[in-house]
Design an enzyme around this catalytic site. Structure first.
Site, PDB file in Angstrom:
ATOM      1  N   SER A  88      41.830  52.074  26.194  1.00  0.00           N
ATOM      2  CA  SER A  88      41.947  52.817  27.446  1.00  0.00           C
ATOM      3  C   SER A  88      43.147  53.740  27.412  1.00  0.00           C
ATOM      4  CB  SER A  88      42.036  51.852  28.629  1.00  0.00           C
ATOM      5  OG  SER A  88      42.970  50.849  28.369  1.00  0.00           O
ATOM      6  N   GLU A  93      32.960  56.872  29.039  1.00  0.00           N
ATOM      7  CA  GLU A  93      33.664  58.086  28.614  1.00  0.00           C
ATOM      8  C   GLU A  93      33.534  58.201  27.094  1.00  0.00           C
ATOM      9  OE1 GLU A  93      37.324  58.727  31.754  1.00  0.00           O
ATOM     10  OE2 GLU A  93      37.541  57.105  30.312  1.00  0.00           O
ATOM     11  N   HIS A 133      34.690  54.598  25.963  1.00  0.00           N
ATOM     12  CA  HIS A 133      35.458  53.811  26.939  1.00  0.00           C
ATOM     13  C   HIS A 133      34.562  53.351  28.087  1.00  0.00           C
ATOM     14  CE1 HIS A 133      38.782  53.587  30.155  1.00  0.00           C
ATOM     15  NE2 HIS A 133      38.782  52.484  29.468  1.00  0.00           N
ATOM     16  N   ASN A 159      41.112  56.876  34.114  1.00  0.00           N
ATOM     17  CA  ASN A 159      42.421  56.221  34.278  1.00  0.00           C
ATOM     18  C   ASN A 159      43.537  57.224  34.569  1.00  0.00           C
ATOM     19  OD1 ASN A 159      41.581  53.582  34.057  1.00  0.00           O
ATOM     20  ND2 ASN A 159      41.938  53.462  31.854  1.00  0.00           N
TER      21      ASN A 159
HETATM   22  N1  3HC Z   1      27.321  40.248  35.385  1.00  0.00           N
HETATM   23  C1  3HC Z   1      26.241  40.281  36.164  1.00  0.00           C
HETATM   24  N2  3HC Z   1      26.253  40.660  37.448  1.00  0.00           N
HETATM   25  C2  3HC Z   1      27.446  40.990  37.975  1.00  0.00           C
HETATM   26  C3  3HC Z   1      28.640  40.978  37.236  1.00  0.00           C
HETATM   27  C4  3HC Z   1      28.549  40.584  35.877  1.00  0.00           C
HETATM   28  N3  3HC Z   1      29.617  40.576  35.050  1.00  0.00           N
HETATM   29  N4  3HC Z   1      29.663  41.371  38.035  1.00  0.00           N
HETATM   30  C5  3HC Z   1      29.127  41.647  39.245  1.00  0.00           C
HETATM   31  N5  3HC Z   1      27.790  41.406  39.196  1.00  0.00           N
HETATM   32  C6  3HC Z   1      26.807  41.654  40.250  1.00  0.00           C
HETATM   33  C7  3HC Z   1      26.798  40.663  41.369  1.00  0.00           C
HETATM   34  O1  3HC Z   1      25.984  39.560  41.059  1.00  0.00           O
HETATM   35  C8  3HC Z   1      26.198  41.480  42.527  1.00  0.00           C
HETATM   36  O2  3HC Z   1      24.797  41.611  42.444  1.00  0.00           O
HETATM   37  P1  3HC Z   1      23.940  41.971  43.789  1.00  0.00           P
HETATM   38  O3  3HC Z   1      24.331  43.365  44.201  1.00  0.00           O
HETATM   39  O4  3HC Z   1      22.537  41.894  43.323  1.00  0.00           O
HETATM   40  O5  3HC Z   1      24.311  40.935  44.793  1.00  0.00           O
HETATM   41  C9  3HC Z   1      26.751  42.849  42.265  1.00  0.00           C
HETATM   42  O6  3HC Z   1      27.142  42.892  40.894  1.00  0.00           O
HETATM   43  C10 3HC Z   1      27.914  43.062  43.145  1.00  0.00           C
HETATM   44  O7  3HC Z   1      28.819  41.966  42.974  1.00  0.00           O
HETATM   45  P2  3HC Z   1      29.446  41.112  44.168  1.00  0.00           P
HETATM   46  O8  3HC Z   1      28.484  40.980  45.296  1.00  0.00           O
HETATM   47  O9  3HC Z   1      30.024  39.865  43.577  1.00  0.00           O
HETATM   48  O10 3HC Z   1      30.696  41.873  44.635  1.00  0.00           O
HETATM   49  P3  3HC Z   1      30.849  43.383  44.924  1.00  0.00           P
HETATM   50  O11 3HC Z   1      29.743  43.899  45.758  1.00  0.00           O
HETATM   51  O12 3HC Z   1      32.247  43.520  45.394  1.00  0.00           O
HETATM   52  O13 3HC Z   1      30.743  44.060  43.497  1.00  0.00           O
HETATM   53  C11 3HC Z   1      31.956  44.936  41.716  1.00  0.00           C
HETATM   54  C12 3HC Z   1      31.567  43.697  42.432  1.00  0.00           C
HETATM   55  C13 3HC Z   1      30.714  45.535  41.019  1.00  0.00           C
HETATM   56  C14 3HC Z   1      32.963  44.546  40.662  1.00  0.00           C
HETATM   57  C15 3HC Z   1      32.520  45.975  42.766  1.00  0.00           C
HETATM   58  O14 3HC Z   1      33.477  45.346  43.568  1.00  0.00           O
HETATM   59  C16 3HC Z   1      33.122  47.167  42.131  1.00  0.00           C
HETATM   60  O15 3HC Z   1      32.433  48.101  41.765  1.00  0.00           O
HETATM   61  N6  3HC Z   1      34.482  47.176  42.016  1.00  0.00           N
HETATM   62  C17 3HC Z   1      35.214  48.249  41.401  1.00  0.00           C
HETATM   63  C18 3HC Z   1      35.206  48.035  39.914  1.00  0.00           C
HETATM   64  C19 3HC Z   1      35.931  49.114  39.183  1.00  0.00           C
HETATM   65  O16 3HC Z   1      36.515  50.024  39.770  1.00  0.00           O
HETATM   66  N7  3HC Z   1      35.905  49.024  37.853  1.00  0.00           N
HETATM   67  C20 3HC Z   1      36.603  49.936  37.017  1.00  0.00           C
HETATM   68  C21 3HC Z   1      37.940  49.368  36.700  1.00  0.00           C
HETATM   69  S1  3HC Z   1      38.879  50.451  35.658  1.00  0.00           S
HETATM   70  C22 3HC Z   1      38.373  50.067  34.108  1.00  0.00           C
HETATM   71  O17 3HC Z   1      37.584  49.200  33.849  1.00  0.00           O
HETATM   72  C23 3HC Z   1      38.982  50.886  33.037  1.00  0.00           C
HETATM   73  C24 3HC Z   1      39.969  50.089  32.211  1.00  0.00           C
HETATM   74  O18 3HC Z   1      40.407  50.917  31.173  1.00  0.00           O
HETATM   75  C25 3HC Z   1      41.182  49.641  33.000  1.00  0.00           C
END
Ligand code: 3HC
Length: 284
Positions: A120, A153, A141, A191
């Site tokens: 990243s 990315e 990424h 990022n």
């Molecule tokens: N495997 C399978 N299913 C998953 C899962 C996984 N690992 N993680 C989440 N899910 C599913 C859940 O079961 C749920 O399914 P549904 O819609 O059918 O009920 C769905 O995804 C949504 O999960 P939750 O209901 O538990 O909770 P949320 O609605 O809050 O969603 C989330 C969780 C998808 C993580 C959401 O909160 C989100 O999009 N958050 C932001 C994540 C983000 O910004 N990521 C980028 C981070 S930066 C990065 O990664 C870059 C690095 O370089 C730092």
């Protein structure tokens, strides 16, 4: 354009196991490599759990989930990656360790194979320069949680050829992701914007402007973000954010990218977020 038939993934941590699962879900055989049996089994366990979640939500049938799991071959031996057309590295964010692996993979893989890093923040060209195939090296990424987030990315270095980029775009689409083209500068696109935003949220909290709960609520309800900045910091990991911020600050010397004192202190205290049970919030 060469077709990517078999994929290798190095590192079975949070990103690596998610990448392996995503490739196997797209129907590709995957070799998942880790340095030791324990993290490898942990990674395979996370994949099984994630597939179970999809089955429980009726997004996958049990037999499809089992077939996906069976397409992933776990190993602790680098040589098992020999026949892969693409290897994605998602090991520890440490340049010398990644360079050593890239050298090893470069000697092992067929000349047409593409080598990618999921870094990243590190310079992709530094890894490419350690190989005899810098034109076949790029960044790929992914975002956490990899099976859910739609973006990838594709990072082009000054040495990556357009053929390689085209193949990676096609590959990203095959995975059901939307690829975007990024340049080889710290933070790439997402990022580069996300990290200053997260750091600024910490600064506002430090200054006493508002509670972390209200800042989170503000961004979720006011902007429609799925998580507020403190929830996201805990999700991404405070240690990871601190590390990326340091690399970005080192490159750009932009004060927006400087880690606020509170972030450093929380990392020193071991409050990394969800992974350690405590960050801005408690997960005990
Ligand atoms: N495997 C399978 N299913 C998953 C899962 C996984 N690992 N993680 C989440 N899910 C599913 C859940 O079961 C749920 O399914 P549904 O819609 O059918 O009920 C769905 O995804 C949504 O999960 P939750 O209901 O538990 O909770 P949320 O609605 O809050 O969603 C989330 C969780 C998808 C993580 C959401 O909160 C989100 O999009 N958050 C932001 C994540 C983000 O910004 N990521 C980028 C981070 S930066 C990065 O990664 C870059 C690095 O370089 C730092």
């Amino acid at each position: 354009m060469a077709e990517i038939r078999t994929v290798g993934v190095c590192g079975a941590g949070l990103m690596g196991n998610g990448i392996a699962q995503t490739c196997a879900t797209a129907g590709l055989p995957v070799v998942l490599m880790e340095v030791a049996q324990t993290p490898l089994e942990r990674g395979m366990g996370s994949i099984a759990k994630s597939l179970d979640t999809f089955v429980a939500k009726s997004k996958l049938s049990r037999s499809d989930a089992d077939a996906i799991f069976a397409r992933i071959t776990p190993t602790t031996e680098v040589k098992k990656l020999k026949d892969c057309d693409l290897v994605i590295e998602a090991i520890v964010e440490n340049a010398p360790t990644k360079i050593a692996l890239f050298k090893q993979l470069d000697e092992l893989l067929a000349p047409h194979a593409i080598l990618c890093t999921n870094t990243s923040s590190l310079c992709v060209i530094e890894l490419a320069a350690a190989t005899q195939r810098p034109h076949r090296v790029a960044g790929l990424h992914f975002f956490n949680p990899v099976p859910i987030m739609k973006l990838v990315e594709v990072v082009k270095t000054i040495a990556t050829t357009q053929d390689t980029i085209d193949e990676l775009f096609a590959f990203g689409r095959k995975l059901g992701k939307e690829p975007i083209l990024a340049q080889d500068t710290p933070g790439f696109i997402v990022n580069r914007l996300l990290v200053p935003y997260l750091l600024y949220a910490i600064r506002l909290y430090e200054s006493g402007l508002a509670s972390k709960e209200d800042i989170d609520k503000g961004m979720k309800l006011g902007c429609g973000y799925p998580m507020g900045p403190f929830e996201l910091l805990d999700f991404v990991g405070l240690d990871t954010t601190y590390y990326i911020a340091q690399i970005m600050f080192d490159e750009f010397k932009d004060p927006m990218m400087a880690a606020p004192p509170l972030l450093k202190r929380m990392v020193l205290a071991g409050r990394y977020g969800r992974k350690s049970g405590k960050g801005f919030y408690d997960y005990a």
